[in-house]
Design a protein around this motif. Structure first.
Motif, PDB file in Angstrom:
ATOM      1  N   LEU A 169      -2.314   2.712   8.703  1.00 17.03           N
ATOM      2  CA  LEU A 169      -1.611   1.929   9.934  1.00 17.03           C
ATOM      3  C   LEU A 169      -1.856   0.515  10.292  1.00 17.03           C
ATOM      4  O   LEU A 169      -1.296  -0.422  10.632  1.00 17.03           O
ATOM      5  CB  LEU A 169      -1.336   3.006  10.936  1.00 17.03           C
ATOM      6  N   GLU A 170      -3.327   0.204  10.526  1.00 15.82           N
ATOM      7  CA  GLU A 170      -3.871  -0.684  11.134  1.00 15.82           C
ATOM      8  C   GLU A 170      -4.283  -1.953  10.027  1.00 15.82           C
ATOM      9  O   GLU A 170      -4.677  -2.789  10.232  1.00 15.82           O
ATOM     10  CB  GLU A 170      -4.936  -0.391  11.956  1.00 15.82           C
ATOM     11  N   GLY A 171      -3.881  -1.520   8.738  1.00 18.70           N
ATOM     12  CA  GLY A 171      -4.250  -2.614   7.748  1.00 18.70           C
ATOM     13  C   GLY A 171      -5.660  -2.555   7.129  1.00 18.70           C
ATOM     14  O   GLY A 171      -5.969  -3.602   6.602  1.00 18.70           O
ATOM     15  N   ALA A 172      -6.434  -1.660   7.673  1.00 18.51           N
ATOM     16  CA  ALA A 172      -7.735  -1.746   7.316  1.00 18.51           C
ATOM     17  C   ALA A 172      -8.059  -1.267   5.993  1.00 18.51           C
ATOM     18  O   ALA A 172      -9.079  -1.420   5.380  1.00 18.51           O
ATOM     19  CB  ALA A 172      -8.733  -0.777   8.057  1.00 18.51           C
ATOM     20  N   CYS A 173      -7.065  -0.905   5.116  1.00 23.26           N
ATOM     21  CA  CYS A 173      -7.251  -0.587   3.515  1.00 23.26           C
ATOM     22  C   CYS A 173      -6.519  -1.521   2.807  1.00 23.26           C
ATOM     23  O   CYS A 173      -6.381  -1.232   1.518  1.00 23.26           O
ATOM     24  CB  CYS A 173      -6.456   0.964   3.405  1.00 23.26           C
ATOM     25  N   VAL A 174      -6.046  -2.640   3.271  1.00 31.06           N
ATOM     26  CA  VAL A 174      -5.464  -3.537   2.460  1.00 31.06           C
ATOM     27  C   VAL A 174      -6.273  -4.062   1.245  1.00 31.06           C
ATOM     28  O   VAL A 174      -5.733  -4.247  -0.007  1.00 31.06           O
ATOM     29  CB  VAL A 174      -4.923  -4.988   3.215  1.00 31.06           C
ATOM     30  N   ALA A 175      -7.466  -4.338   1.441  1.00 37.10           N
ATOM     31  CA  ALA A 175      -8.661  -4.990   0.421  1.00 37.10           C
ATOM     32  C   ALA A 175      -8.429  -3.882  -0.665  1.00 37.10           C
ATOM     33  O   ALA A 175      -9.054  -4.491  -1.898  1.00 37.10           O
ATOM     34  CB  ALA A 175      -9.750  -5.260   1.026  1.00 37.10           C
ATOM     35  N   GLU A 176      -8.383  -2.400  -0.556  1.00 41.12           N
ATOM     36  CA  GLU A 176      -8.176  -1.636  -1.260  1.00 41.12           C
ATOM     37  C   GLU A 176      -6.776  -1.271  -1.911  1.00 41.12           C
ATOM     38  O   GLU A 176      -6.640  -0.192  -2.764  1.00 41.12           O
ATOM     39  CB  GLU A 176      -8.708  -0.243  -0.957  1.00 41.12           C
ATOM     40  N   GLY A 177      -5.947  -2.118  -1.883  1.00 44.16           N
ATOM     41  CA  GLY A 177      -4.687  -2.114  -2.476  1.00 44.16           C
ATOM     42  C   GLY A 177      -3.478  -1.198  -1.685  1.00 44.16           C
ATOM     43  O   GLY A 177      -2.521  -1.135  -2.231  1.00 44.16           O
ATOM     44  N   VAL A 178      -3.901  -0.715  -0.627  1.00 40.89           N
ATOM     45  CA  VAL A 178      -2.921   0.047   0.454  1.00 40.89           C
ATOM     46  C   VAL A 178      -2.270  -1.048   1.220  1.00 40.89           C
ATOM     47  O   VAL A 178      -2.798  -1.729   2.258  1.00 40.89           O
ATOM     48  CB  VAL A 178      -3.733   0.931   1.310  1.00 40.89           C
ATOM     49  N   PRO A 179      -0.742  -1.143   0.948  1.00 41.86           N
ATOM     50  CA  PRO A 179      -0.331  -2.409   1.913  1.00 41.86           C
ATOM     51  C   PRO A 179      -0.273  -1.976   3.549  1.00 41.86           C
ATOM     52  O   PRO A 179      -0.315  -0.880   3.728  1.00 41.86           O
ATOM     53  CB  PRO A 179       1.251  -2.253   1.223  1.00 41.86           C
TER      54      PRO A 179
END
Length: 418
Positions: free
Chosen positions: A310-320
């Protein structure tokens, strides 16, 4: 009461994923996005999470008082065990080796030769506690007669109409038979049920028409909190209930909604318990947790995956940013009778705010009724940087959690290779 959860088993990818690691419901797309997702859904702005907030959620710190509480509980438990042991010995010494027992009544349904006694068993009472309660009310001759007859049987809290002068075996039969509770209207609802499933079970158990329950679910008299927006989904707490001899649909749902509010308060699931989230949003999150894993001790880790996405902490792992990608929410749209926890590419294109593959943030409301463990996990997530989880493939039903996509792929391989 404990919180039972016999819902679906996880599929190979995360809790409910597809066969391809790049299509799992908690998956990431580090190199390219799958063809079935429209290009506009890959724009960073399109995936802006609903909950922004200026800081990460507050983490609960463990307090030293916990150790003192554990010590106190051990002392009380030891003292209680010693007391119960003395009571057991006294019962047997009193009766020359066997606990004193009444001959019993002619019928457990009617008290023709003795008076009726209404016995209410409070939550948390064990066999010996109940035995002493029955002795005090003249139902059985000794606690030992009752506990010996109960053996390993389970006694639920609730109210029963019993007779004075019952044998231990007769009293045990009533206490362990759910049909006698509340005039035959005792029922246990397990966690993870939707409102439709719950209302159908209530109608079957009580004989009250399901149409009455459907109407009662929209009646303000049942006491839904304001944040529920008039929808009982998620607010019919899973527990064992005694609805009394002549329940109505409104009285039953009122009791279940009240229980939901009580447990939510005990679990700390309140507005801003996690900064920036309302109680309704936290209950929604708890319902997703409930449908994603089986083991209570994994609920906090799933909560972290949800928050991190939800908070964008996984963007670096490819999760929008903001995209949960949970198949449990899609299956809610498909209905309880889909027969599988998985979803197809076509399923994941359904245009609905409950489709967390297409829409960022939490869905509009709960997708089932969460139990206590899921509520507690929602407000006290782990802090390990988790972005993914997958079924381990072991008989224990446990999951494997990962902070990086590469680690997640290794967990998927572990599942596939047994």
């Amino acid at each position: 009461m404990s919180d039972p959860s016999p819902h679906h088993r996880q599929s190979p990818l995360d809790a409910l994923g597809a066969d391809d690691p790049h299509h799992d419901d908690h998956g990431a797309y580090p190199d390219e996005y799958p063809a079935e997702y429209p290009d506009e859904h890959h724009d960073d702005e399109a995936y802006e999470p609903r909950r922004q907030g200026g800081s990460r959620r507050a983490k609960k710190k463990r307090k030293p008082v916990g150790c003192l509480l554990v010590a106190l509980v051990l002392v009380v438990a030891f003292a209680g065990g010693l007391y119960l042991g003395v009571s057991w010995v006294a019962d047997r010494l009193n009766g020359g080796g066997e606990p004193e027992d009444f001959e019993g009544v002619a019928s457990v349904e009617e008290c023709a030769t003795s008076g009726e006694v209404e016995i209410t068993v409070p939550p948390g009472y064990v066999g010996s506690d109940i035995g002493r309660l029955l002795v005090d009310e003249g139902v059985v001759a000794s606690s030992g007669a009752f506990t010996s007859a109960v053996g390993s049987g389970s006694v639920r809290d609730g109210t029963r109409t019993m007779c004075e002068g019952m044998s231990g075996a007769q009293a045990a039969e009533l206490m362990t038979n759910a049909d006698y509770i509340g005039g035959g209207n005792g029922i246990t609802i397990t966690a993870g049920k939707t409102k439709e499933q719950t209302l159908a079970l209530l109608a079957e158990a009580t004989g009250v028409p399901v149409e009455d329950f459907t109407a009662a679910a929209e009646d303000p008299a049942i006491g839904l909190p304001e944040g529920a927006n008039g929808d009982v989904e998620g607010y019919l707490f899973p527990d064992s209930y005694d609805f009394g001899p002549e329940p109505t649909a409104v009285s039953i749902l009122t009791q279940m909604v009240e229980r939901s509010k009580e447990v939510a308060a005990e679990a700390g699931l309140t507005d801003d318990a996690v900064p920036g989230y309302t109680q309704h949003e936290l209950l929604t999150l708890a319902s997703i947790i409930e449908k994603e894993v089986l083991l209570p001790d994994e609920r906090a880790a799933v909560a972290e995956v949800v928050y991190d996405r939800l908070e964008g902490a996984c963007v670096a792992e490819g999760v929008p940013a903001g995209m949960l990608q949970m198949d449990s929410t899609v299956n809610y749209l498909l209905g309880a009778g889909t027969g599988t926890p998985d979803t197809t590419a076509e399923d994941r294109q359904i245009d609905s705010p409950y489709n967390t593959y297409r829409y960022p943030g939490l869905p509009p409301g709960p997708i089932a009724s969460p139990g206590r463990a899921s509520m507690e996990g929602a407000v006290d997530p782990t802090d390990e940087g988790y972005c993914f989880f997958v079924a381990s493939g072991r008989d224990s039903g446990e999951s494997l959690f990962a902070a990086t996509y590469q680690e997640h792929l290794r967990n998927v391989d572990e599942y596939r290779n047994g």
